[in-house]
Design a protein around this motif. Structure first.
Motif, PDB file in Angstrom:
ATOM      1  N   TYR A 154       0.840  -1.205   0.000  1.00  0.00           N
ATOM      2  CA  TYR A 154       0.000   0.000   0.000  1.00  0.00           C
ATOM      3  C   TYR A 154       0.878   1.259   0.000  1.00  0.00           C
ATOM      4  O   TYR A 154       0.567   2.242  -0.690  1.00  0.00           O
ATOM      5  CB  TYR A 154      -0.934  -0.003   1.200  1.00  0.00           C
ATOM      6  CG  TYR A 154      -2.095  -0.960   1.053  1.00  0.00           C
ATOM      7  CD1 TYR A 154      -3.028  -0.796   0.041  1.00  0.00           C
ATOM      8  CD2 TYR A 154      -2.253  -2.033   1.933  1.00  0.00           C
ATOM      9  CE1 TYR A 154      -4.084  -1.685  -0.110  1.00  0.00           C
ATOM     10  CE2 TYR A 154      -3.314  -2.927   1.789  1.00  0.00           C
ATOM     11  CZ  TYR A 154      -4.227  -2.743   0.767  1.00  0.00           C
ATOM     12  OH  TYR A 154      -5.270  -3.621   0.622  1.00  0.00           O
ATOM     13  N   LEU A 212      -7.113   3.129   0.067  1.00  0.00           N
ATOM     14  CA  LEU A 212      -6.194   3.260   1.198  1.00  0.00           C
ATOM     15  C   LEU A 212      -4.910   3.984   0.807  1.00  0.00           C
ATOM     16  O   LEU A 212      -4.488   4.911   1.520  1.00  0.00           O
ATOM     17  CB  LEU A 212      -5.891   1.889   1.806  1.00  0.00           C
ATOM     18  CG  LEU A 212      -4.886   1.902   2.971  1.00  0.00           C
ATOM     19  CD1 LEU A 212      -5.366   2.793   4.111  1.00  0.00           C
ATOM     20  CD2 LEU A 212      -4.624   0.488   3.476  1.00  0.00           C
ATOM     21  N   SER A 263      -9.993   4.702  11.041  1.00  0.00           N
ATOM     22  CA  SER A 263     -10.962   3.833  10.375  1.00  0.00           C
ATOM     23  C   SER A 263     -11.517   2.799  11.330  1.00  0.00           C
ATOM     24  O   SER A 263     -12.722   2.497  11.303  1.00  0.00           O
ATOM     25  CB  SER A 263     -10.308   3.135   9.174  1.00  0.00           C
ATOM     26  OG  SER A 263      -9.886   4.065   8.208  1.00  0.00           O
ATOM     27  N   TYR A 267      -3.346  -1.791   7.206  1.00  0.00           N
ATOM     28  CA  TYR A 267      -4.022  -2.680   6.270  1.00  0.00           C
ATOM     29  C   TYR A 267      -5.370  -2.064   5.914  1.00  0.00           C
ATOM     30  O   TYR A 267      -5.825  -1.112   6.544  1.00  0.00           O
ATOM     31  CB  TYR A 267      -4.228  -4.058   6.907  1.00  0.00           C
ATOM     32  CG  TYR A 267      -3.118  -5.054   6.639  1.00  0.00           C
ATOM     33  CD1 TYR A 267      -1.787  -4.697   6.766  1.00  0.00           C
ATOM     34  CD2 TYR A 267      -3.406  -6.355   6.263  1.00  0.00           C
ATOM     35  CE1 TYR A 267      -0.777  -5.604   6.531  1.00  0.00           C
ATOM     36  CE2 TYR A 267      -2.404  -7.282   6.029  1.00  0.00           C
ATOM     37  CZ  TYR A 267      -1.087  -6.895   6.153  1.00  0.00           C
ATOM     38  OH  TYR A 267      -0.080  -7.799   5.911  1.00  0.00           O
ATOM     39  N   SER A 268      -6.041  -2.656   4.935  1.00  0.00           N
ATOM     40  CA  SER A 268      -7.299  -2.081   4.462  1.00  0.00           C
ATOM     41  C   SER A 268      -8.533  -2.643   5.162  1.00  0.00           C
ATOM     42  O   SER A 268      -9.635  -2.171   4.910  1.00  0.00           O
ATOM     43  CB  SER A 268      -7.441  -2.309   2.949  1.00  0.00           C
ATOM     44  OG  SER A 268      -7.494  -3.693   2.654  1.00  0.00           O
ATOM     45  N   THR A 277     -11.870   0.023  -2.105  1.00  0.00           N
ATOM     46  CA  THR A 277     -10.965  -0.397  -1.043  1.00  0.00           C
ATOM     47  C   THR A 277     -10.561  -1.857  -1.174  1.00  0.00           C
ATOM     48  O   THR A 277      -9.398  -2.219  -1.025  1.00  0.00           O
ATOM     49  CB  THR A 277     -11.628  -0.181   0.331  1.00  0.00           C
ATOM     50  OG1 THR A 277     -12.097   1.159   0.417  1.00  0.00           O
ATOM     51  CG2 THR A 277     -10.654  -0.460   1.464  1.00  0.00           C
ATOM     52  N   ARG A 278     -11.556  -2.711  -1.448  1.00  0.00           N
ATOM     53  CA  ARG A 278     -11.311  -4.144  -1.625  1.00  0.00           C
ATOM     54  C   ARG A 278     -12.326  -4.664  -2.645  1.00  0.00           C
ATOM     55  O   ARG A 278     -13.454  -4.159  -2.707  1.00  0.00           O
ATOM     56  CB  ARG A 278     -11.461  -4.909  -0.308  1.00  0.00           C
ATOM     57  CG  ARG A 278     -10.529  -4.470   0.791  1.00  0.00           C
ATOM     58  CD  ARG A 278     -10.649  -5.360   2.022  1.00  0.00           C
ATOM     59  NE  ARG A 278     -10.184  -6.697   1.750  1.00  0.00           N
ATOM     60  CZ  ARG A 278      -8.920  -7.084   1.856  1.00  0.00           C
ATOM     61  NH1 ARG A 278      -8.002  -6.214   2.241  1.00  0.00           N
ATOM     62  NH2 ARG A 278      -8.564  -8.327   1.594  1.00  0.00           N
TER      63      ARG A 278
END
Length: 395
Positions: free
Chosen positions: A77, A106, A132, A173-174, A207-208
């Motif tokens: 990232y 992210l 978050s 991390y996301s 994001t994912r």
């Protein structure tokens, strides 16, 4: 005779309250007390987990900061934030690993945070993750309270904080960002705020890739709402627009990768180069059973049963169908992926509705039993997370 003042009912109660627009500030603060309690308890669990990590890291001569923000996916990232998507790594086995496997929201937030604050990219990632995760805790509380009341909402937040791999909520991390967007989007869908839900689903999709599970939940909520004959023409227009916006984030990024790779579904090629695919959990089952096909079939059936149970209990507890659809899709995509098997637990982290049946059960028990159970889980999670992150850790 003068008309009665407008009233509303608090969730789970029978006493009418004054019009919210006319409440004094103190009344608003009291009404938000359970949400603040949920977030405060979440932060306490996270602080305890980080303290345990610090102790374990000191004993193993490792840096907690590096473990949390400068290893595994967090490095990728940061690379995207620094170099964009023109970064690849040639693996020892000959594979070419592209940064295009990682969705952009992210990294965008990390780069923006660095610009505003002057922090390094790893520190910016930790800050984005911390904010978050707190937002996710607040949204999870509101989602659970919508159907089950304040106490179940608070308990569910603590359970989510104290899952074995909860330490990921404090990493760059996301998962925390995705859960925050997904939970907020689900909350808006349950409250029939279709356009806001669509925008949040689109951001989750940036994001994912599993952000499409939020889109599916929104589609289901809209269908159930209008099948019941609720809403007028304006409501239908907002619902349609929300549904149109919802998949835009994920679809736009996948199409952009396809354009870069010269093939419509080039994103699947990128995932394949990373060893990621979808086989319904067959590779995972063979991994768990040492490669035996017969045992793998039994393991796969066991996994399906384990995945079915919380959704079945949730349905019996009248859990809203969009939540069941969302968690079922997240679970399916996490367990059914054929990639690195050690990542399965953290990929399930956004599936917080799986915890609702247990949260409802604990919320109905005596407070002493409830808080003893939550304290035990918190300690176990902190110890596990500290050893896990200083050992193999997430990929």
């Amino acid at each position: 005779m003068p008309a009665a003042a407008p009233t509303t009912r608090e969730h789970g109660g029978d006493r009418p309250t004054a019009d919210p627009a006319r409440r004094p500030l103190r009344a608003h603060l009291r009404a938000g007390g359970p949400a603040l309690l949920a977030v405060a308890l979440f932060l306490c669990v996270r602080a305890f987990s980080l303290a345990a990590l610090a102790v374990r890291a000191a004993a193993t001569d490792k840096s907690p900061r590096v473990l949390l923000s400068e290893r595994w996916d967090s490095l990728w990232y940061a690379r995207v934030a620094e170099h964009g998507y023109d970064f690849t790594v040639n693996a020892p086995d000959g594979r070419s690993l592209s940064s295009m496997a990682f969705f952009p929201l992210l990294p965008w937030l990390e780069r923006g945070t660095r610009t505003v604050t002057g922090l390094s990219l790893p520190a910016a990632g930790l800050l984005v993750g911390a904010l978050s995760s707190a937002l996710a805790a607040w949204a999870v509380f509101l989602v659970v309270r919508h159907s089950y009341g304040d106490r179940a909402g608070v308990v569910c937040v603590v359970l989510w904080a104290a899952v074995p791999v909860g330490i990921v909520q404090s990493m760059a991390y996301s998962e925390a960002l995705f859960t925050a967007l997904a939970a907020c989007g689900l909350l808006c869908a349950l409250r029939e705020r279709w356009m806001t839900a669509g925008i949040l689903a689109s951001l989750a999709g940036l994001t994912r890739p599993v952000g499409l599970a939020v889109t599916a939940a929104l589609f289901l909520a809209v269908w159930l709402h209008h099948r019941a004959g609720a809403g007028g023409s304006r409501d239908r227009i907002r619902a349609v627009l929300g549904c149109l916006v919802a998949p835009v984030g994920a679809v736009a990024y996948i199409l952009w990768v396809g354009a870069r790779r010269g093939r419509l579904l080039g994103y699947l090629d990128v995932q394949d180069e990373w060893g990621n695919g979808f086989d319904g959990g067959w590779a995972f089952a063979r991994f768990l059973t040492g490669g035996s096909a017969a045992l793998a079939v039994l393991a796969l059936l066991g996994m399906l049963l384990l995945a079915y149970w919380p959704h079945h209990i949730g349905a019996k507890q009248h859990q809203p169908p969009p939540l069941i659809a969302y968690s079922a899709l997240v679970t399916l995509l996490a367990v059914g992926a054929s990639g690195y098997f050690g990542s399965k637990p953290r990929l399930l982290l956004p599936a917080f509705p799986l915890l609702i049946p247990l949260a409802v059960l604990l919320a109905r028990r005596r407070p002493a039993l409830t808080w003893s159970a939550l304290t035990t889980l918190t300690v176990a999670s902190a110890v596990y997370g500290a050893y896990w992150l200083t050992g193999s850790g997430p990929p």
